[in-house]
Design a protein around this motif. Structure first.
Motif, short mmCIF file in Angstrom:
data_model
loop_
_atom_site.label_atom_id
_atom_site.label_comp_id
_atom_site.label_asym_id
_atom_site.label_seq_id
_atom_site.Cartn_x
_atom_site.Cartn_y
_atom_site.Cartn_z
N GLN A 47 37.75 39.02 35.66
CA GLN A 47 37.45 38.17 34.52
C GLN A 47 38.80 37.70 33.98
O GLN A 47 39.73 38.49 33.89
N TYR A 48 38.88 36.44 33.60
CA TYR A 48 40.13 35.93 33.05
C TYR A 48 39.85 34.87 32.00
O TYR A 48 38.81 34.21 32.02
N LYS A 49 40.78 34.77 31.06
CA LYS A 49 40.63 33.81 29.97
C LYS A 49 41.92 32.99 29.87
O LYS A 49 42.90 33.43 29.28
N PRO A 50 41.93 31.79 30.45
CA PRO A 50 43.12 30.95 30.36
C PRO A 50 43.27 30.36 28.96
O PRO A 50 42.27 30.00 28.33
N LYS A 51 44.49 30.32 28.50
CA LYS A 51 44.77 29.72 27.19
C LYS A 51 45.78 28.60 27.37
O LYS A 51 46.80 28.79 28.01
N ARG A 52 45.49 27.45 26.81
CA ARG A 52 46.35 26.27 26.89
C ARG A 52 46.64 25.91 28.35
O ARG A 52 47.76 25.59 28.70
N MET A 53 45.63 25.94 29.19
CA MET A 53 45.80 25.61 30.61
C MET A 53 44.82 24.52 31.03
O MET A 53 44.03 24.68 31.94
N ALA A 54 44.87 23.39 30.36
CA ALA A 54 43.96 22.30 30.67
C ALA A 54 44.64 21.17 31.43
O ALA A 54 43.99 20.22 31.86
N GLY A 55 45.96 21.26 31.63
CA GLY A 55 46.69 20.21 32.34
C GLY A 55 46.34 20.17 33.81
O GLY A 55 45.94 21.17 34.41
N SER A 56 46.51 19.02 34.43
CA SER A 56 46.12 18.85 35.83
C SER A 56 46.98 19.66 36.79
O SER A 56 46.55 19.96 37.90
N SER A 57 48.19 20.05 36.39
CA SER A 57 49.05 20.82 37.29
C SER A 57 49.00 22.32 36.99
O SER A 57 49.63 23.11 37.69
N GLU A 58 48.24 22.73 35.99
CA GLU A 58 48.18 24.14 35.62
C GLU A 58 47.09 24.85 36.40
O GLU A 58 45.99 24.33 36.58
N GLU A 59 47.43 26.05 36.87
CA GLU A 59 46.49 26.80 37.69
C GLU A 59 46.74 28.30 37.57
O GLU A 59 47.79 28.74 37.10
N PHE A 60 45.77 29.04 38.02
CA PHE A 60 45.82 30.49 38.10
C PHE A 60 45.44 30.82 39.53
O PHE A 60 44.48 30.26 40.05
N TYR A 61 46.22 31.67 40.19
CA TYR A 61 45.84 31.97 41.57
C TYR A 61 46.05 33.42 41.96
O TYR A 61 46.76 34.17 41.31
N PHE A 62 45.38 33.77 43.04
CA PHE A 62 45.38 35.10 43.63
C PHE A 62 46.06 34.99 44.99
O PHE A 62 45.75 34.09 45.76
N ALA A 63 47.01 35.88 45.25
CA ALA A 63 47.73 35.85 46.52
C ALA A 63 47.90 37.28 47.04
O ALA A 63 47.83 38.25 46.28
N ILE A 64 48.12 37.38 48.35
CA ILE A 64 48.37 38.69 48.95
C ILE A 64 49.65 38.63 49.78
O ILE A 64 50.06 37.56 50.24
N SER A 65 50.23 39.81 49.97
CA SER A 65 51.38 39.96 50.85
C SER A 65 51.08 41.05 51.85
O SER A 65 50.57 42.11 51.49
N THR A 66 51.40 40.79 53.10
CA THR A 66 51.20 41.79 54.16
C THR A 66 52.53 42.20 54.77
O THR A 66 52.56 42.90 55.78
N ASP A 67 53.64 41.76 54.15
CA ASP A 67 54.97 42.07 54.69
C ASP A 67 55.83 42.85 53.69
O ASP A 67 57.03 42.67 53.61
N GLY A 68 55.17 43.71 52.90
CA GLY A 68 55.91 44.53 51.95
C GLY A 68 56.26 43.83 50.64
O GLY A 68 57.09 44.30 49.89
N GLY A 69 55.65 42.69 50.38
CA GLY A 69 55.89 41.97 49.14
C GLY A 69 56.99 40.93 49.22
O GLY A 69 57.38 40.34 48.22
N THR A 70 57.47 40.65 50.43
CA THR A 70 58.53 39.65 50.60
C THR A 70 58.00 38.24 50.42
O THR A 70 58.60 37.41 49.74
N SER A 71 56.86 37.96 51.02
CA SER A 71 56.25 36.64 50.87
C SER A 71 54.76 36.81 50.58
O SER A 71 54.15 37.81 50.97
#
Length: 117
Positions: A47-71
């Motif tokens: 669950q998430y609540k974005p604040k002041r994130m209505a601009g077209s370039s603003e985003e929230f994302y989920f990412a994973i790393s499988t190389d120890g956190g390097t990328s």
């Protein structure tokens, strides 16, 4: 990211903990190394609540790393532009069937890319 205890009282969500994420930096990494070798897939629900994130370039994302956190690999993006995020309201995000076959070093990261803190 800042871990906030007693989030139910402070932020009005239904859980005891929350993360406050403000920028696109390594500080947004929210897990330690996770051994996922017993699993073939994982599912993330949040669950998430974005604040002041209505601009077209603003985003929230989920990412994973499988190389120890390097990328990190971006797995899922939420934004008002995509129509899957409502600013200043609680949103539910679900990412299903993330293939983790043979991964023994997984890191999970949530990132906020906004114009303001």
């Amino acid at each position: 990211a800042a871990l906030i205890k007693n989030a139910k009282n402070s932020y009005g969500n239904s859980d005891s903990y929350a993360l406050r994420i403000q920028d696109n930096t390594e500080s947004s990494t929210v897990t330690r190394e996770i051994d996922t070798t017993p699993y073939s897939t994982i599912k993330v629900v949040l669950q998430y609540k974005p604040k002041r994130m209505a601009g077209s370039s603003e985003e929230f994302y989920f990412a994973i790393s499988t190389d120890g956190g390097t990328s990190f690999i971006k797995i899922k993006t939420w934004s008002t532009k995509l129509g899957n995020m409502v600013n200043n309201e609680w949103n539910k995000g679900t990412v299903e069937d993330i293939d983790v076959t043979g991964i023994d070093s997984l890191f999970i990261r949530f990132v906020c890319v906004g114009n303001t803190n």
